[in-house]
Design a protein around this motif. Structure first.
Motif, short mmCIF file in Angstrom:
data_model
loop_
_atom_site.label_atom_id
_atom_site.label_comp_id
_atom_site.label_asym_id
_atom_site.label_seq_id
_atom_site.Cartn_x
_atom_site.Cartn_y
_atom_site.Cartn_z
N TYR A 453 0.85 -1.16 0.13
CA TYR A 453 0.19 0.07 0.02
C TYR A 453 0.71 1.06 0.00
CZ TYR A 453 -4.19 2.64 1.04
OH TYR A 453 -5.33 3.50 1.02
N ALA A 454 1.97 1.25 0.63
CA ALA A 454 3.07 2.36 0.71
C ALA A 454 3.78 2.84 -0.47
CB ALA A 454 3.97 2.10 2.01
N CYS A 455 3.83 1.74 -1.22
CA CYS A 455 4.76 1.88 -2.57
C CYS A 455 3.81 2.56 -3.54
CB CYS A 455 5.04 0.49 -2.87
SG CYS A 455 5.92 0.49 -4.71
N ASP A 456 4.63 3.49 -4.31
CA ASP A 456 3.90 4.20 -5.32
C ASP A 456 4.66 4.52 -6.71
OD1 ASP A 456 1.13 6.29 -4.95
OD2 ASP A 456 2.63 6.92 -6.61
N PRO A 457 4.08 4.26 -7.61
CA PRO A 457 4.63 4.57 -8.96
C PRO A 457 5.14 6.13 -9.09
CG PRO A 457 2.57 3.47 -9.27
CD PRO A 457 2.63 4.08 -8.01
N TRP A 458 4.63 6.99 -8.44
CA TRP A 458 5.30 8.14 -8.70
C TRP A 458 6.13 8.71 -7.59
CZ3 TRP A 458 -0.03 11.45 -9.34
CH2 TRP A 458 -0.47 11.19 -10.81
N ASP A 459 6.85 7.50 -6.89
CA ASP A 459 8.06 7.96 -5.94
C ASP A 459 9.26 7.67 -6.67
OD1 ASP A 459 6.30 7.96 -3.76
OD2 ASP A 459 6.60 5.94 -3.21
N MET A 460 9.34 8.76 -7.66
CA MET A 460 10.59 8.72 -8.62
C MET A 460 11.70 9.60 -8.15
SD MET A 460 10.14 9.36 -12.63
CE MET A 460 8.68 8.52 -12.86
N VAL A 461 12.87 9.15 -8.00
CA VAL A 461 13.95 10.24 -7.72
C VAL A 461 14.00 11.37 -8.63
CG1 VAL A 461 16.38 10.57 -7.33
CG2 VAL A 461 15.34 8.11 -6.66
N ASN A 462 13.84 12.58 -8.12
CA ASN A 462 13.54 13.88 -9.21
C ASN A 462 12.72 13.70 -10.18
OD1 ASN A 462 15.63 14.93 -7.32
ND2 ASN A 462 17.34 13.90 -8.27
N GLY A 463 11.65 12.97 -10.28
CA GLY A 463 10.96 12.88 -11.37
C GLY A 463 10.31 14.09 -11.93
N THR A 464 10.28 14.59 -13.17
CA THR A 464 9.77 15.96 -13.70
C THR A 464 8.31 15.36 -14.11
OG1 THR A 464 10.50 15.24 -16.02
CG2 THR A 464 11.90 16.64 -14.89
N GLN A 465 7.51 16.15 -14.29
CA GLN A 465 6.10 16.12 -14.72
C GLN A 465 5.90 15.03 -15.75
OE1 GLN A 465 3.39 16.81 -12.60
NE2 GLN A 465 2.37 15.27 -13.81
N GLN A 466 6.93 15.54 -16.62
CA GLN A 466 6.75 14.78 -17.98
C GLN A 466 7.31 13.32 -17.76
OE1 GLN A 466 9.61 16.34 -20.69
NE2 GLN A 466 8.72 15.65 -22.51
N GLN A 467 8.06 13.03 -16.56
CA GLN A 467 8.52 11.67 -16.53
C GLN A 467 7.19 10.80 -15.62
OE1 GLN A 467 12.47 12.91 -14.73
NE2 GLN A 467 13.13 10.90 -15.62
N LEU A 468 6.65 11.69 -14.99
CA LEU A 468 5.48 11.00 -13.95
C LEU A 468 4.61 10.71 -14.79
CD1 LEU A 468 5.18 13.35 -11.01
CD2 LEU A 468 6.44 11.06 -11.04
N ASP A 469 4.27 11.39 -15.99
CA ASP A 469 3.23 11.32 -17.19
C ASP A 469 3.55 9.93 -17.71
OD1 ASP A 469 1.77 13.36 -16.08
OD2 ASP A 469 2.62 14.70 -17.69
N LEU A 470 4.72 9.67 -17.69
CA LEU A 470 5.09 8.41 -18.77
C LEU A 470 4.98 7.05 -17.86
CD1 LEU A 470 8.40 9.75 -20.36
CD2 LEU A 470 6.26 8.83 -21.65
N VAL A 471 4.62 7.19 -16.53
CA VAL A 471 4.42 6.05 -15.76
C VAL A 471 2.75 5.65 -15.96
CG1 VAL A 471 4.43 4.87 -13.56
CG2 VAL A 471 6.13 6.78 -14.01
N ILE A 472 2.70 4.51 -16.70
CA ILE A 472 1.11 4.43 -17.22
C ILE A 472 0.67 3.37 -16.01
CG2 ILE A 472 1.62 4.40 -19.53
CD1 ILE A 472 1.30 1.36 -19.50
N GLY A 473 1.17 2.91 -15.09
CA GLY A 473 0.76 2.06 -13.94
C GLY A 473 1.56 1.11 -13.60
N GLY A 474 0.77 0.02 -12.98
CA GLY A 474 1.66 -0.98 -12.10
C GLY A 474 1.22 -2.46 -12.44
N GLU A 475 1.75 -3.25 -11.58
CA GLU A 475 1.25 -4.75 -11.77
C GLU A 475 1.55 -5.45 -10.35
OE1 GLU A 475 1.06 -6.51 -16.12
OE2 GLU A 475 2.71 -6.88 -14.86
N ALA A 476 0.53 -6.15 -9.86
CA ALA A 476 0.82 -7.01 -8.79
C ALA A 476 1.32 -8.38 -9.46
CB ALA A 476 -0.53 -7.28 -8.25
#
Ligand SMILES: *[C@@H]1O[C@H](CO)[C@@H](O)[C@H](O)[C@H]1NC(C)=O
Length: 549
Positions: A453-476
Motif C-alpha cells: 500500500y505504501a509503494c507508489d509509482p510516482w515515488d521517482m527520484v527527481n521525476g519531472t512532471q513529464q517523467q511522471l506522465d510516462l508512468v502508466i501504472g503497475g502490476e501485482a
C-alpha cells in the motif's frame, strides 16, 4: 536502574508465559480494525457519503438502461443483479442478506432503481475490447427513490456498477441498505495489472476466471498472463502443436486449447479486463526447445556439446523464421494491442561456450559484448512485432543492457531501488510500469499489505512532471513456483487489493492505518462473494465467514 529493569523483564517474561507470543501485537498488524459498512474499495476519487440511509427492496429493485446499450452492458447488469440480490426466486438459498422485513427498517426512504446511462455507443467494433486508452470514469449518485450511474463508456459503467454493489450493506434487521452518496470517479493510472504464472504450476481455466472476477471487484483492468516459461509450455499452438504436446507438464490435461484461451479472453472482456500474454524470450525458453529443433543454443564444455541448452540461438536465420510464424499466430489469438515479450534474465554463459556463436560475434564485430548479441536478438524480434502492428511490453533488462526500442514501448520495472529505475526508464522517454514492490508471491508474516500500500509509482527520484506522465501504472505479480490452483486465490486476495487501491485512487490516499477498516470490510466482501480471501489484519472476524462451500 538495574533492579528496575530486572523486575520489568520478569513481568514481560511472565506475560509471555501466560499469553504466548502470538498475543503480542506485531508492529505491522492492524489488530481489531473493525470493518466499515458499505464503504468502497478502491476509494473513489471524490466520495461524499452521508448519514441518510435508504433501504432496497430486493423483489422490486430495478436496473434501467437509459443510454446506449450492448452485450457487455447487459451482461454486466445481469452479473451485478445476481451478485447483489442472488437468485431472487431462491431466497432461502442465499447465505448473505436474508430477506428481512422492510417494515422493521429504520431507513429514511428507499432506492427503487439504478439508471445506467452510457453516453458513447458501446456496440461498435472499436469498443468491443477494453484498451489502454479506454475511459473508465463514471459518476454515481445514490438517492431515493432513484439512483443514477453515468459514464462515457461501458467500461466506466462496469466500474460504477462495482462501486454501487459495494455501497450496499446488510442493515441491522438483515435488509439491504445504502446511504445517500455522491461519487465522481476515475482511475489515477490507466494500466492496473495482475500477473499470474501458469508455467511453474498449471492453473485451470476455472481458477483463472475466478481470479478475473476478483480483479473486477478491485478495478484491475489487465490480466498479464505469464503463460509459458522454462518449466512448461501449456499454450496449445495451432501452427506448432508439438510445443505443448512435448513441453507441457502432463499432456492435454495441462494445456490451454485455443477454445480455452478464447474463453478466458471473452470472460475478461465482459469484465473490462485486457489479456496480455507474455511469451518471454530469449531466456526462460527451456520448454520451447523440447519440440523446436535448433531453436535453443547448444552449450559446450571443452569443445563439445554437453547436452544442455541455453537461451534461444540468435545467430541463425531459422530462429527468426520460427519467431515470425509463432508471433504471427499469437498476434491473432490475443486481441489486445500489446504482447509482453519478456527479455529478462538472459544468461550469457551458454552463448559464450558455443563456437558458432563466437564466430557470429566476430562476423558482427560484437567483440566479447554479449549484451550486443542480446540487443541484436531483441531488435529482430521487435521488428517482427512491429510488422504485426502490435505494441509491446518488455522487462527492464532489455533497456538496462542498452537496447534501443520503439518510443512507445512499455518497460516493466521489477528490480529493487525502483525509485531510481523508474527515473532512468522515463528519462529515456519510455513508458514505465512498476512491479518491483508488488511481488505478492514473496510472502511474509504479518500485515504485509501495508508495504504494498505504501509503494507508489510516482515515488521517482527527481521525476519531472513529464517523467511522471510516462508512468502508466503497475502490476501485482503472483509468480507460480509455490502457487497453484490450491492457493492462488487465497494468496493473491485480498493482498492484491492494496495494489488495486494504490493504482486507482488519488495519490493522497496513502494512510494504511486509515484504510485498514475499509480493507477489513473488503476482505469480508470477497468472502461473502465466495473467495477464500485470507486474513491480513491479524485476529478478526467476518459476519459471514467462509464456510468451504
Ligand atoms: C451511513 O449511515 C449510517 C446511519 O446514519 C451512519 O452511521 C454511517 O456512518 C453512514 N456511512 C457513511 C459511510 O457515512
Amino acid at each position: 536502574m538495574a533492579a528496575y529493569t530486572k523486575v520489568f523483564m520478569l513481568i514481560v517474561l511472565n506475560f509471555h508465559c501466560v499469553f504466548g507470543n502470538s498475543q503480542l501485537p506485531l508492529q505491522d498488524d492492524f489488530h481489531g480494525a473493525k470493518p466499515t459498512r458499505g464503504e468502497p474499495w478502491p476509494l473513489p476519487q471524490s466520495y461524499t457519503p452521508s448519514a441518510e440511509t435508504f433501504s432496497l427492496n430486493y423483489l422490486s429493485f430495478e436496473f434501467r438502461v437509459t443510454g446506449s446499450t450492448c452485450d457487455t452492458l447487459t451482461a454486466a447488469i445481469r452479473r451485478y443483479e445476481e451478485l447483489i440480490f442472488g437468485e431472487r426466486s431462491k431466497i432461502d438459498n442465499r447465505l448473505k442478506f436474508f430477506s428481512g422485513s422492510q417494515r422493521f427498517s429504520s431507513a429514511d426512504g428507499s432506492v427503487n432503481s439504478l439508471s445506467v446511462h452510457v453516453q458513447e455507443a458501446c456496440d461498435t467494433t472499436e469498443n468491443k475490447y477494453p484498451a489502454l486508452e479506454s475511459n473508465e470514469a463514471y459518476n454515481l449518485t445514490v438517492a431515493s427513490p432513484d439512483s443514477q450511474l453515468v459514464s462515457n463508456t461501458v467500461w466506466g459503467a462496469m466500474r460504477g456498477l462495482e462501486t454501487f454493489s459495494q455501497l450496499i450493506y446488510e442493515g441491522l434487521d438483515g435488509q439491504f441498505e445504502m446511504n445517500k452518496t455522491v461519487i465522481q470517479d476515475f482511475p489515477r493510472f490507466k494500466y492496473r495489472g495482475l500477473l499470474l504464472d501458469s508455467s511453474r504450476h498449471f492453473l485451470s481455466v476455472d481458477i483463472l476466471k475466478k481470479n478475473l472476477d476478483a480483479m473486477a471487484y478491485n478495478k484491475f483492468n489487465v490480466f498479464h498472463w505469464h503463460i509459458v516459461d522454462d518449466q512448461s509450455f501449456p499454450y496449445e499452438s495451432v501452427l506448432f502443436p508439438e510445443m505443448s504436446a512435448m513441453g507441457s507438464y502432463f499432456g492435454l490435461s495441462h494445456t490451454y486449447t485455443q477454445a480455452n484461451i478464447k474463453d478466458v479472453v471473452e470472460y475478461a472482456r465482459l469484465r473490462g479486463i485486457r489479456v496480455i500474454p507474455e511469451f518471454d524470450t530469449p531466456g526462460h525458453t527451456q520448454s520451447w526447445g523440447k519440440a523446436i529443433q535448433n531453436l535453443l543454443t547448444k552449450c559446450y564444455t571443452s569443445g563439445k556439446p554437453n547436452g544442455n541448452f541455453g537461451p534461444i540461438d540468435p545467430s541463425v536465420n531459422s530462429t527468426y523464421d520460427f519467431l515470425k510464424k509463432f508471433f504471427g499466430e499469437v498476434a491473432e489469438v490475443f486481441p489486445d494491442h500489446y504482447i509482453h515479450l519478456g527479455g529478462d534474465e538472459v544468461s550469457f554463459s551458454c552463448w559464450q561456450s558455443n563456437p558458432q556463436i563466437t564466430d557470429f560475434m566476430k562476423k558482427m564485430s560484437f567483440g566479447s559484448n554479449y549484451a550486443q548479441l542480446e540487443q541484436y536478438y531483441m531488435q529482430n524480434l521487435l521488428s517482427i512485432i512491429n510488422s504485426l502492428n502490435k505494441g509491446y511490453l518488455i522487462w527492464q533488462e532489455v533497456i538496462d543492457n542498452g537496447a534501443t526500442v520503439r518510443p512507445d514501448t512499455i518497460v516493466e520495472v521489477w528490480k529493487g531501488g525502483y525509485q531510481k529505475e523508474l527515473a532512468k526508464v522515463t528519462k529515456l522517454g519510455y513508458h514505465a510500469l512498476l512491479s518491483s514492490c508488488w511481488y505478492l508471491n514473496l510472502i511474509a508474516y504479518g500485515s504485509d499489505w501495508k508495504r504494498y500500500y505504501a509503494c507508489d509509482p510516482w515515488d521517482m527520484v527527481n521525476g519531472t512532471q513529464q517523467q511522471l506522465d510516462l508512468v502508466i501504472g503497475g502490476e501485482a505479480c503472483m509468480w507460480g513456483e509455490y502457487v497453484d490452483n490450491t492457493n492462488v486465490i487465497s494468496r493473491t486476495w485480498p493482498r492484491a487489493a492494496a495494489v488495486g487501491e494504490r493504482l486507482w485512487s488519488n495519490k493522497d490516499v496513502r494512510d494504511g492505518t486509515k484504510a485498514a477498516p475499509r480493507m477489513a470490510e473488503h476482505r469480508c466482501r470477497l468472502i461473502s462473494r465466495g473467495f477464500q480471501a485470507e486474513p491480513i489484519n491479524g485476529p478478526d472476524f467476518c459476519e459471514h465467514e467462509y464456510r468451504g462451500v
